[in-house]
Design a protein around this motif. Structure first.
Motif, PDB file in Angstrom:
ATOM      1  N   LEU A 154       3.767  12.761  -2.672  1.00 45.21           N
ATOM      2  CA  LEU A 154       5.070  12.110  -2.791  1.00 45.21           C
ATOM      3  C   LEU A 154       4.997  10.901  -3.725  1.00 45.21           C
ATOM      4  O   LEU A 154       5.913  10.663  -4.508  1.00 45.21           O
ATOM      5  N   ALA A 155       3.903  10.151  -3.664  1.00 47.12           N
ATOM      6  CA  ALA A 155       3.746   8.981  -4.529  1.00 47.12           C
ATOM      7  C   ALA A 155       3.598   9.386  -5.996  1.00 47.12           C
ATOM      8  O   ALA A 155       4.161   8.742  -6.881  1.00 47.12           O
ATOM      9  N   GLY A 165       6.754  12.784  -6.568  1.00 49.66           N
ATOM     10  CA  GLY A 165       7.921  12.787  -5.680  1.00 49.66           C
ATOM     11  C   GLY A 165       9.130  13.531  -6.216  1.00 49.66           C
ATOM     12  O   GLY A 165       9.723  14.346  -5.510  1.00 49.66           O
ATOM     13  N   GLU A 224      -1.549  14.382   6.566  1.00 51.98           N
ATOM     14  CA  GLU A 224      -0.440  13.501   6.163  1.00 51.98           C
ATOM     15  C   GLU A 224      -0.796  12.715   4.900  1.00 51.98           C
ATOM     16  O   GLU A 224       0.070  12.488   4.048  1.00 51.98           O
ATOM     17  N   LYS A 225      -2.060  12.303   4.753  1.00 49.29           N
ATOM     18  CA  LYS A 225      -2.449  11.524   3.570  1.00 49.29           C
ATOM     19  C   LYS A 225      -2.258  12.331   2.281  1.00 49.29           C
ATOM     20  O   LYS A 225      -1.933  11.767   1.242  1.00 49.29           O
ATOM     21  N   HIS A 226      -2.435  13.650   2.347  1.00 53.51           N
ATOM     22  CA  HIS A 226      -2.207  14.487   1.163  1.00 53.51           C
ATOM     23  C   HIS A 226      -0.723  14.511   0.811  1.00 53.51           C
ATOM     24  O   HIS A 226      -0.348  14.436  -0.358  1.00 53.51           O
ATOM     25  N   LYS A 227       0.124  14.599   1.815  1.00 54.10           N
ATOM     26  CA  LYS A 227       1.574  14.565   1.601  1.00 54.10           C
ATOM     27  C   LYS A 227       1.969  13.243   0.941  1.00 54.10           C
ATOM     28  O   LYS A 227       2.732  13.223  -0.034  1.00 54.10           O
ATOM     29  N   ASN A 228       1.425  12.138   1.466  1.00 52.15           N
ATOM     30  CA  ASN A 228       1.766  10.823   0.927  1.00 52.15           C
ATOM     31  C   ASN A 228       1.327  10.686  -0.530  1.00 52.15           C
ATOM     32  O   ASN A 228       2.062  10.128  -1.352  1.00 52.15           O
ATOM     33  N   ARG A 229       0.154  11.207  -0.866  1.00 51.19           N
ATOM     34  CA  ARG A 229      -0.319  11.153  -2.255  1.00 51.19           C
ATOM     35  C   ARG A 229       0.590  11.975  -3.171  1.00 51.19           C
ATOM     36  O   ARG A 229       0.918  11.546  -4.278  1.00 51.19           O
TER      37      ARG A 229
END
Length: 115
Positions: A65-66, A69, A58-63
């Motif tokens: 998207l930030a 995005g 999930e942390k890779h997805k969040n990075r």
């Protein structure tokens, strides 16, 4: 289908899954990492190339998207939920990828058998 696999340092997980799925005739695969210390860092160019993005956590997805995005807003983005507990080409890691990735990518059993 162009698939980009992403982990943190592009050292163990994403290069392993790239190696495993490069034999699928219907796929073109690459891997990258989100860390500035990654062997190959994720970039706008790689994300534009990809039809589908698969991240390990999930942390890779969040990075992504930030940072990217707008670029990935309409691309399928799958979290594989694979912890950083394996070395490159670990047989257990390969088995997990073979179990999880075909379903995420919508690969048929015929494609899976023909590789």
């Amino acid at each position: 289908m162009n698939v980009l696999f992403i982990c943190s340092r592009n050292q163990w997980r994403s290069p392993t899954v790239e190696q495993v799925f490069r034999r699928y005739p219907s796929l073109s695969v690459l891997s990258a990492g989100t860390s500035r210390n990654a062997k190959k860092r994720v970039s706008a160019e790689l994300l534009q190339w990809a039809d589908v993005v698969c991240v390990m956590e999930e942390k890779h997805k969040n990075r992504l998207l930030a940072q990217y995005g707008r670029l990935i807003a309409f691309k399928p983005l799958h979290v594989l939920d694979i912890a950083d507990d394996y070395l490159f080409m670990d047989p257990e890691l390969i088995a997990i990828f073979n179990h999880v990735v075909p379903e995420k990518l919508g690969l048929t059993t015929q494609e899976t058998a023909s590789r």
